[in-house]
Write a protein that holds these residues in place. Structure first.
Motif, mmCIF file in Angstrom:
data_model
loop_
_atom_site.group_PDB
_atom_site.id
_atom_site.type_symbol
_atom_site.label_atom_id
_atom_site.label_comp_id
_atom_site.label_asym_id
_atom_site.label_seq_id
_atom_site.Cartn_x
_atom_site.Cartn_y
_atom_site.Cartn_z
ATOM 1 N N ARG A 304 0.854 -1.192 0.000
ATOM 2 C CA ARG A 304 0.000 0.000 0.000
ATOM 3 C C ARG A 304 0.888 1.239 0.000
ATOM 4 N N ILE A 305 0.684 2.083 -1.008
ATOM 5 C CA ILE A 305 1.506 3.287 -1.167
ATOM 6 C C ILE A 305 0.637 4.521 -0.984
ATOM 7 N N LEU A 306 0.966 5.331 0.004
ATOM 8 C CA LEU A 306 0.267 6.590 0.243
ATOM 9 C C LEU A 306 0.901 7.664 -0.632
ATOM 10 N N VAL A 307 0.078 8.353 -1.420
ATOM 11 C CA VAL A 307 0.552 9.409 -2.315
ATOM 12 C C VAL A 307 0.080 10.749 -1.772
ATOM 13 N N SER A 308 1.018 11.630 -1.463
ATOM 14 C CA SER A 308 0.693 12.916 -0.850
ATOM 15 C C SER A 308 0.194 13.924 -1.876
#
Length: 335
Positions: A304-308
């Motif tokens: 899971r990659i959080l993109v700001s």
């Protein structure tokens, strides 16, 4: 009377909700020293404070406002007017995370305080004035230094460590296998003040001690600005810095401390999230672009990659990589 489309209504409600959410966001103010502070990322610099990475562990309705500054003690932070600048911004329901000790230990009168007297008095000032504004103080004690030295080291200015040159080998003969405390009573004072004043306390010293000791003498160097000459482009001569964190170290420490924050400050638990990777253009994540994160993601494992916030080029995801992107408010893929 013209009919208003469902789409127009939805867009209007979204704008109103976003504005409401922004105005009612919880702010977490952070005050402390270089181990917590935001850092210059120009030229590929790798130093980070754990507070710089903390936003990636909160939901969108929490805003981290990091006022920690390199080299400051509880005394100099007050004397320079930095605390007053924070006080003026606190609104009811906001939090103030307080972590000093590294520089209060230093002998220079512009920074020095004593645990049990002047150090405690400054911590109590932060607490009382936060509460007067309706804010919620949280005390942290100092994170550990990576101190495996067999003989006690002189407590030099931590800021001078940025001027050290890397060793020719990762192994240092004077080091043993046991991590030794360098903070003494400065480690205990925040806990004592927290108990006396009924404040939530996060034992950052214990948490980071267990982290560094668990990794051991050699692996713990990977948390810090500890590089051989030529190992990284931004510090060509290398560095031996056992105090300050690199990107990886600051992220690991922020993750561990956020878990303890959820325990010690139950009201914040629902706002804390953990992702495998965080992407942020301002250096508050481990990766600067989604493609960097995808390239680093292990194959065959769900990531899971959080993109700001920002406009991002959608990355190419190879077959065999199981990637899910979580987009923060204000994060969009380029058309």
């Amino acid at each position: 009377m013209k009919k208003i489309s469902i789409l127009a209504v939805a867009l209007l409600l979204a704008v109103v909700f976003t504005a409401f959410k922004k105005n009612n966001a919880i702010t977490v103010f952070m005050i402390g020293d270089s181990t917590m502070a935001n850092k210059d990322i120009s030229g590929g610099k790798l130093e980070r404070g754990w507070g710089m990475m903390l936003q990636g562990f909160f939901t969108d309705d929490v805003v981290v406002d990091n006022h920690a500054v390199n080299g400051r003690s509880s005394k100099s932070f007050i004397d320079e007017g930095r605390w007053q600048a924070v006080v003026e911004k606190i609104k009811p329901g906001d939090y103030v995370f307080i972590q000093f000790g590294h520089n209060d230990e230093k002998p220079h009168p512009s920074r020095h305080t004593d645990p049990g007297t002047t150090f405690d008095a400054n911590l109590k000032k932060f607490i009382s004035e936060t509460r007067e504004k309706g804010g919620i103080p949280v005390l942290f004690n100092a994170v550990v230094r990576r101190n495996f030295f067999l003989q006690e080291q002189k407590n030099d200015d931590d800021e001078a460590l940025r001027n050290t040159v890397g060793a020719t080998s990762k192994k240092v003969k004077e080091e043993g296998d046991t991590l030794y405390d360098t903070h003494g009573a400065y480690r205990d004072a925040p806990r004592n003040v927290a108990k006396e004043m009924g404040v939530a306390f996060v034992d950052a010293n214990k948490i980071t001690h267990e982290l560094e000791q668990g990794l051991g003498r050699e692996e713990s160097k990977k948390l810090h600005m500890w590089f051989l000459p030529g190992e990284v482009e931004s510090v060509p001569e290398g560095r031996q810095d056992n105090t300050h964190y690199n990107v990886y170290g600051a992220t690991v420490v922020a993750s561990l401390l956020s878990k303890e924050i959820a325990v010690q400050v139950p009201a914040l638990k629902k706002h804390i999230r953990h992702y495998d990777m965080v992407v942020a253009a301002d250096g508050t994540g481990m990766y600067f672009t989604p493609q960097d994160a995808v390239d680093a993601a292990p194959a065959g494992k769900k990531v899971r990659i959080l993109v700001s916030r920002g406009m991002w080029k959608k990355p190419s995801v190879p077959s065999g990589k199981k990637v899910k992107f979580i987009m923060r408010s204000g994060a969009e893929w380029m058309k």
